[in-house]
Enzyme design. Sequence first.
Site, PDB file in Angstrom:
ATOM      1  N   GLU A   1       0.846  -1.183   0.000  1.00  0.00           N
ATOM      2  CA  GLU A   1       0.000   0.000   0.000  1.00  0.00           C
ATOM      3  C   GLU A   1       0.890   1.244   0.000  1.00  0.00           C
ATOM      4  OE1 GLU A   1      -2.664   0.621   3.348  1.00  0.00           O
ATOM      5  OE2 GLU A   1      -3.975   1.832   2.103  1.00  0.00           O
TER       6      GLU A   1
ATOM      7  N   GLY B   1       3.360   2.071  10.609  1.00  0.00           N
ATOM      8  CA  GLY B   1       3.286   1.451  11.920  1.00  0.00           C
ATOM      9  C   GLY B   1       2.908  -0.007  11.768  1.00  0.00           C
ATOM     10  N   ALA B   2       1.959  -0.249  10.867  1.00  0.00           N
ATOM     11  CA  ALA B   2       1.490  -1.603  10.594  1.00  0.00           C
ATOM     12  C   ALA B   2       0.721  -1.587   9.293  1.00  0.00           C
ATOM     13  CB  ALA B   2       0.583  -2.076  11.729  1.00  0.00           C
ATOM     14  N   MET B   3       0.549  -2.768   8.717  1.00  0.00           N
ATOM     15  CA  MET B   3      -0.144  -2.852   7.427  1.00  0.00           C
ATOM     16  C   MET B   3      -1.069  -4.050   7.415  1.00  0.00           C
ATOM     17  SD  MET B   3      -0.661  -1.749   4.389  1.00  0.00           S
ATOM     18  CE  MET B   3      -1.884  -2.576   3.368  1.00  0.00           C
TER      19      MET B   3
ATOM     20  N   ASN C   1      -2.383  -6.223   5.389  1.00  0.00           N
ATOM     21  CA  ASN C   1      -2.442  -7.270   4.359  1.00  0.00           C
ATOM     22  C   ASN C   1      -3.388  -8.388   4.813  1.00  0.00           C
ATOM     23  OD1 ASN C   1      -0.019  -5.970   3.209  1.00  0.00           O
ATOM     24  ND2 ASN C   1       0.922  -6.849   5.038  1.00  0.00           N
TER      25      ASN C   1
ATOM     26  N   GLU D   1      -5.700  -2.732  12.616  1.00  0.00           N
ATOM     27  CA  GLU D   1      -5.420  -3.547  11.422  1.00  0.00           C
ATOM     28  C   GLU D   1      -6.426  -4.682  11.261  1.00  0.00           C
ATOM     29  OE1 GLU D   1      -3.552  -2.064   9.563  1.00  0.00           O
ATOM     30  OE2 GLU D   1      -2.421  -0.825  10.962  1.00  0.00           O
TER      31      GLU D   1
ATOM     32  N   HIS E   1      -9.527  -3.537   9.544  1.00  0.00           N
ATOM     33  CA  HIS E   1      -9.374  -3.447   8.084  1.00  0.00           C
ATOM     34  C   HIS E   1      -9.669  -4.776   7.395  1.00  0.00           C
ATOM     35  CE1 HIS E   1      -7.846   0.556   7.449  1.00  0.00           C
ATOM     36  NE2 HIS E   1      -6.711   0.388   8.083  1.00  0.00           N
TER      37      HIS E   1
HETATM   38  N1  BES Z   1      -2.999   0.991   5.858  1.00  0.00           N
HETATM   39  C1  BES Z   1      -2.174   1.544   6.854  1.00  0.00           C
HETATM   40  C2  BES Z   1      -0.702   1.376   6.575  1.00  0.00           C
HETATM   41  C3  BES Z   1      -0.132   2.387   5.639  1.00  0.00           C
HETATM   42  C4  BES Z   1       0.148   3.658   6.082  1.00  0.00           C
HETATM   43  C5  BES Z   1       0.154   2.059   4.336  1.00  0.00           C
HETATM   44  C6  BES Z   1       0.670   4.584   5.215  1.00  0.00           C
HETATM   45  C7  BES Z   1       0.668   2.980   3.469  1.00  0.00           C
HETATM   46  C8  BES Z   1       0.933   4.246   3.908  1.00  0.00           C
HETATM   47  C9  BES Z   1      -2.463   0.911   8.197  1.00  0.00           C
HETATM   48  O1  BES Z   1      -3.732   0.394   8.349  1.00  0.00           O
HETATM   49  C10 BES Z   1      -2.352   1.997   9.205  1.00  0.00           C
HETATM   50  O2  BES Z   1      -3.140   2.877   9.199  1.00  0.00           O
HETATM   51  N2  BES Z   1      -1.356   1.899  10.053  1.00  0.00           N
HETATM   52  C11 BES Z   1      -1.122   2.908  11.031  1.00  0.00           C
HETATM   53  C12 BES Z   1      -1.330   2.405  12.405  1.00  0.00           C
HETATM   54  C13 BES Z   1      -2.689   2.706  12.896  1.00  0.00           C
HETATM   55  C14 BES Z   1      -2.908   2.162  14.265  1.00  0.00           C
HETATM   56  C15 BES Z   1      -3.041   4.152  12.880  1.00  0.00           C
HETATM   57  C16 BES Z   1       0.299   3.358  10.860  1.00  0.00           C
HETATM   58  O3  BES Z   1       1.012   2.780  10.056  1.00  0.00           O
HETATM   59  O4  BES Z   1       0.681   4.295  11.498  1.00  0.00           O
HETATM   60 ZN    ZN Z   2      -5.212   1.743   8.644  1.00  0.00          ZN
END
Ligand code: BES
Ligand code: ZN
Length: 936
Positions: A199, A335-337, A339, A372, A375
Amino acid sequence: MSLLLGRRVPLSFVHRVGACCPAPRWKPVISSSSVRATSRATTQATHGAAIILSAAAANQNTTIMPERRPFVRLPTDVYPVNYGLCLKPDLIDFTFEGKLEAMVEVTQATNQIVMNCADIDIITASFAPEGAEEINATGFNYQNEDEKVTLSFPSALQKGSGALKIDFVGELNDKMKGFYRSKYALAGEIRYAAVTQFEATDARRAFPCWDEPAIKATFDIALIVPKDRVALSNMNVIDRKPYPEDENLVEVKFATTPIMSTYLVAFVIGEYDFVESQSSDGITVRVYTPVGKAEQGKFALEVATKTLPFYKDYFNVPYPLPKIDLIAIADFAAGAMENWGLVTYRETALLIDPKNSCSSSRQWVALVVGHELAHQWFGNLVTMEWWTHLWLNEGFASWIEYLCVDHCFPEYDIWTQFVSADYTRALDLDALDSSHPIEVNVGHPSEVDEIFDAISYSKGASVIRMLHNYIGDEDFRKGMNAYLLKFQHKNASTEDLWDCLEQASGKPIAAVMGSWTKQMGFPIVVVDQEQQGDNRVLKLSQKKFCASGPHNGEECPNWMVPISICTSDDPTCTKLKVLLDRPETTITLSGVGPDQWVKINPGTVGFYRIQYSSCMLESLLPGVRDLSLQPVDRLGLQNDLFSLSRAGIISTVEILKLMEAFINEPNYTVWSDLSCNLGVLSSLLSHTDFHEEIQEFIRDLFTPVGLSLGWDSRPGEGHLDALLRSLVLGKLGKAGHKPTLEEARRRFKEHVECKQILPADLRSPVYLTVLKHGDSSTLDTMLKLHKQADMQEEKNRIERILGAISAPDLIQKVLSFALSEEVRPQDTVSVIGGVAGSSKQGRKAAWKFVKDNWEELYNRYQGGFLISRLIKLSVDGFAIDKMAAEVKSFFESHPAPAAERTVQQCCENILLNAAWLKRDADDIHQYLLQRKAPPV
Ligand code: BES
Ligand code: ZN
């Protein structure tokens, strides 16, 4: 630290909520948005993108901002049905070989196929129409700028099914995107894992594909990997057999996925341990950790196994895959993804050590897991039609993560923390002229990267919270269920969700919500009152709230504002709800005597600021002191007034007086929000010669609560006590409170000498305190602790406070350290940000460092969202007009397309800070002096 907005960065780069020190989490100039608006086509297929200069801007003798050339989505004449994908990574020379065999449908005869493809070399390509002979492609035309390839065939491919075969090679890059390598140490040796982050638009770096969220297909994935490595993908393993060409390799095949978007595909090849459990709804859950650290996966495992059935029940839709893996990846940009079936995390967002993890880390892990996993339904099962609707994904997950954590850990009082972490952050950003609507046209990948910001996340979450409150939980769930069922395995847009919620609730959801998602900003609701016998008559009006003060534009936008009202009769109960759908209205509250106070927006749920008449405000203040106002309302009132003072609507002296009324405050989150705002003020006043006076104010305000908490936890204390102690001691220590400094030094010494190891919750405040008032030997000790630390959480804890060191030569040492091998690539941002946020000298030094090392930094993050974070953290705290001009001019000559809006926002913030300082510095100074003066 930035003055107002950068105090909590969205995405996770640091803990949004419960950070021990208010560490940053996650953006005029002739507004390039006006330039862009003209260049952006509004059809679905074309959106703005790529750089050309705007002749119009040049002619007007104004600043030339880059304009973008039209972005075109993929043609629809050929689309994939199934990807058969086999990848063979080489973990020694960092390359991979790939074979794609995609079943595609040709909907219209064509002799070319256009796909996304970036940083990949295609070796051969052919197309075999069903039941007919294979045709070799005669040309691969790469359009690098657009990240596409056009495969040309000697004759037309006819309408119908066929198999597209492509052999290709690529690099396992070190940029934390696409298919990349992640470094780790095992048995004293440096090793690499091969992992993915697709992503938003990077699946195309791992295999040629139709890399748009609405082009869903099934995937059959196979990985050829060293036989001693773990190989994971979205689905469960269905076959693992020796690879005939090399006895050291095995071929691992995974079950066919459901139909899904490319950005959710994932694979991981590396060395990991895991802990496993089964959720009550029969899903196998595993948490993969670095080798030897399986124990540290247990907390996340517990959260995940509780969370899956919670969502199943909330959505009334089961999790559709047989397994879910959560894995900690060493080098990880976000922070996390999410998938599908294989969720990847930074180590600090997944691993918890019972002894060495602090309370805010546990809370953070719980929130990220909750986010996550949400999602998996909202995003993966039902996916946004285009990135314009990214906010649906991220805003929704950022809201429901709190619902989930509230379910798993009611003792966290997490909803109050939402207000401090997300709601106020969104209001701060959205008050800028350079904000953007939640729903925004995006095209080119750099524009997509740009919208992973506090508007999509925190404003998105805040308006969903407001909507949930407006509809009520029952109808909200009904509508969500209808939405998920109707669009499962498909794509949806914002309107589709509103339709379902409208059906379920019978309320005008599309009309109400459109006013919040389609226009940027939010209102300030101005309230006055009149007592008429036993009735209280309220006059309410709305206008756009601007960080620079009252909105003077001719055309003032309006919002459909759900307003609720409570009174001192019962501060926990809403007395009246109305929908303010016009510029002003009058409301009569019956049975409210003259001695009662009236509070608008109880629960701080509505997305607006409030300006009370002075008499209404006066009547509310005793409720702060005697705690009869709810914590979330005390917090909201303070935060509203703080932002009004920054906008010049009230004097900053008023907010200082209000803050003094919090002296008996018991609530962690209320303190935390107030502490953030004081940090903002302290940073602003570091531009003056009376910075010490505000430190004294901070010491005086925090001393009583510090004394009552003490240093050691008492039996029966809970999570929030631990957070509060950490916050207060850090604040006192940083502000130079002598007894705190002495005790911190004593405890630090014992810790370093291994006589008495500091409990995890005390480490950040102690490290911060000793370093702030430390010398080169303190810094060396801290760097030694960093080197010795086995847990990434401990390394990050140290990295974030290193910038607190005061001596200029040591600040330079910290900045060099930020780019050294000792710091993981994603964490450099928080080291530099820590320097910028700590002091006036740090701010200057960090900005110079960013400029001097721009190429390396830009290249390291490939201009992605981490570069926006870095810019924001580095420059948002300036408060001199000429710095806005300098920042602007630097980025004109060093363009960072994905950070364009962030740069504008920073420049706007700098000008706002400068204006604030000019306006209020003298009065603040006078107030700080006279409060210490003996009464005459
Ligand atoms: N889909 C995002 C990860 C992401 C962030 C992909 C930026 C590409 C670009 C994931 O679900 C997400 O939002 N992660 C957050 C953590 C969340 C607890 C707010 C993150 O990465 O900070
Ligand atoms: Zn997210």
